[in-house]
Scaffold this active site. Structure first.
Site, short mmCIF file in Angstrom:
data_model
loop_
_atom_site.label_atom_id
_atom_site.label_comp_id
_atom_site.label_asym_id
_atom_site.label_seq_id
_atom_site.Cartn_x
_atom_site.Cartn_y
_atom_site.Cartn_z
N TYR A 146 91.36 96.92 25.45
CA TYR A 146 90.47 97.91 26.05
C TYR A 146 89.76 98.76 25.00
O TYR A 146 88.70 99.32 25.25
CB TYR A 146 91.25 98.84 27.00
CG TYR A 146 91.86 98.14 28.21
CD1 TYR A 146 91.74 96.78 28.39
CD2 TYR A 146 92.55 98.85 29.17
CE1 TYR A 146 92.30 96.13 29.48
CE2 TYR A 146 93.11 98.23 30.28
CZ TYR A 146 92.99 96.86 30.41
OH TYR A 146 93.55 96.22 31.49
N LYS A 196 103.92 88.50 24.71
CA LYS A 196 103.35 87.16 24.89
C LYS A 196 103.27 86.52 23.50
O LYS A 196 102.21 86.05 23.07
CB LYS A 196 101.96 87.29 25.56
CG LYS A 196 101.28 86.00 25.93
CD LYS A 196 101.77 85.42 27.23
CE LYS A 196 101.13 84.06 27.48
NZ LYS A 196 101.74 83.33 28.60
N ASP A 228 104.36 86.84 31.69
CA ASP A 228 104.19 86.10 32.96
C ASP A 228 105.53 85.96 33.68
O ASP A 228 105.60 86.09 34.91
CB ASP A 228 103.50 84.75 32.75
CG ASP A 228 103.72 84.12 31.38
OD1 ASP A 228 104.15 84.84 30.46
OD2 ASP A 228 103.48 82.92 31.23
N ASP A 252 98.76 97.60 32.44
CA ASP A 252 97.80 97.86 33.51
C ASP A 252 98.12 96.95 34.70
O ASP A 252 98.21 97.38 35.85
CB ASP A 252 96.39 97.58 32.97
CG ASP A 252 95.30 98.08 33.90
OD1 ASP A 252 95.62 98.69 34.93
OD2 ASP A 252 94.11 97.85 33.60
N ASP A 256 100.54 97.75 38.44
CA ASP A 256 100.03 97.59 39.81
C ASP A 256 100.97 96.71 40.61
O ASP A 256 101.15 96.90 41.81
CB ASP A 256 98.62 96.98 39.80
CG ASP A 256 97.53 98.05 39.91
OD1 ASP A 256 97.74 99.15 39.35
OD2 ASP A 256 96.49 97.80 40.55
#
Ligand code: NAD
Length: 362
Positions: A146, A196, A228, A252, A256
């Site tokens: 970001y 990751k 994942d 992020d 959620d």
């Protein structure tokens, strides 16, 4: 009695509706002579752009600079409205990221919490979440994709391209890991490191730094999980997690998912903490689909006030009273429209806020 300056940025969409309820709660704490709050309301986000030509206007920057803490509602317009704003001034790029950068709010605390009495709100099976959900996601908030270099252009084949870089240096990684180890120390002594490293070099560096930082916390058990797999594990059995730490974009998305396993994003407050200043916001967006209807769930916004009282002002007792009032309203058989729940009486946004206030006063 102490006086605290607060910048109140109600934001877009459902923001003003839920910010009104947050303000009610602050007013009650003030009326109980616990502290004085000088609130300065300021524009921030899409509506700020439409009214001033800037989504983080100068007056808002000044109000935030002068504040002891910032309460921020969600920002963002519908895609159609957003598309009318120049890309650089669209709410996240023009307001949210600049605010995070300005105050270096690198540590994002996202509690995923549902007490036992409210476990029925979760879409997960009762045998999995019957005792409730209680985990804490720590998300790095000012690095990674970001905030990396961004460019758009036309390549040699005449094709449009976009390029963004995912960058972290060891200092950025180390400071968020210290926050996470600190939280794990206060809680169950277990830290899940979400990464990751099978694909991303940034995760390889992240894990190297983690090994070094971990030597300072010999009592903490570190468990590594690929992002994942973490998504699946959170859905199947969130009980296996307590404190989780991760880089910006992973946080992020996974947070959620945290809202999903609780039953609504409306149950996800958050704290975004920097070395000198913090701001507090619900994890969710501006929910343009329900804006203006008075049905938004103000829990996350009011919970963010509780996080501010505790983290920025050290008002632990008052924060606890707010959490207890929030849970108490649900436990008394009320719900908001996003949660429903069999047999529950559904309250609109303002009535939910009123019930929280009644409990705080009573
Ligand atoms: P969203 O979080 O606004 O909404 C997703 C779903 O959750 C919607 O169905 C919405 O009605 C529901 N929801 C969210 N909060 C709720 C609440 N408090 N009560 C009841 N229901 C609630 O996500 P989105 O639709 O993808 O994004 C809408 C806008 O918000 C976009 O412009 C996006 O960029 C922005 N956004 C802002 C922030 C922020 O300010 N930090 C975060 C996420 C998204």
């Amino acid at each position: 009695m102490k006086t605290y300056k607060i910048a109140l940025l109600s934001g877009d969409g459902i923001g003003p509706e839920i910010a009104t309820e947050a303000k009610k709660v602050l007013d009650v704490i003030q009326a109980q002579d616990k502290a004085q709050f000088e609130c300065t309301e300021a524009l921030f986000g899409g509506n700020a752009y439409l009214q001033t030509g800037k989504s983080f206007p100068r007056e808002t920057i000044e109000a935030c600079d002068a504040a002891d803490a910032i309460i921020k509602g969600p920002i963002g317009l519908s895609k159609e409205e957003s598309d009318k704003i120049p890309v650089d001034e669209q709410p996240e790029r023009g307001a949210l990221l600049p605010m995070r950068r300005r105050y270096d709010t690198f540590a994002n605390y996202r509690p995923v919490y549902l007490p036992k009495s409210l476990a029925h709100f979760s879409p997960l099976k009762t045998e999995v979440v019957g005792d409730g959900i209680d985990l804490l996601m720590i998300r790095e908030l000012v690095g990674g994709l970001y905030f990396g270099h961004k460019e758009r252009g036309i390549d040699e084949q005449g094709q449009r391209f976009a390029r963004e870089t995912l960058e972290y240096d060891e200092g950025q990684i180390s400071r968020i890991l210290h926050v996470a180890f600190g939280e794990a120390t206060k809680r169950k002594g277990i830290l899940h490191n979400v990464h990751k490293s099978n694909v991303l070099l940034s995760s390889v560096l992240w894990n190297e730094v983690l090994e070094e930082v971990a030597t300072e916390y010999p009592d903490i058990e570190v468990k590594h999980i690929i992002v994942d797999a973490a998504a699946t594990a959170l859905c199947l059995d969130p009980r296996q997690f307590d404190v989780m730490v991760m880089e910006n974009m992973m946080g992020d998305i996974l947070s959620d998912l945290g809202g999903g396993i609780l039953g609504s994003l409306g149950l996800m407050p958050s704290a975004c903490v920097g070395p000198e200043k913090a701001y507090y916001e619900p994890s969710h967006g501006s929910a343009p689909d329900i804006a203006g209807r008075g049905i938004a769930n103000p829990y996350a916004m009011i919970g963010s006030v509780a996080m501010m009282l505790e983290t920025s002002f050290g008002m632990v007792g008052e924060a606890r009273a707010i959490w207890s009032a929030l849970a108490g309203v649900f436990a008394a058989g009320f719900a908001t429209a996003d949660l429903g729940g069999e047999g529950a009486t559904v309250l609109d946004t303002a009535s939910f806020g009123d019930k929280v206030v009644e409990r705080l006063v009573g």
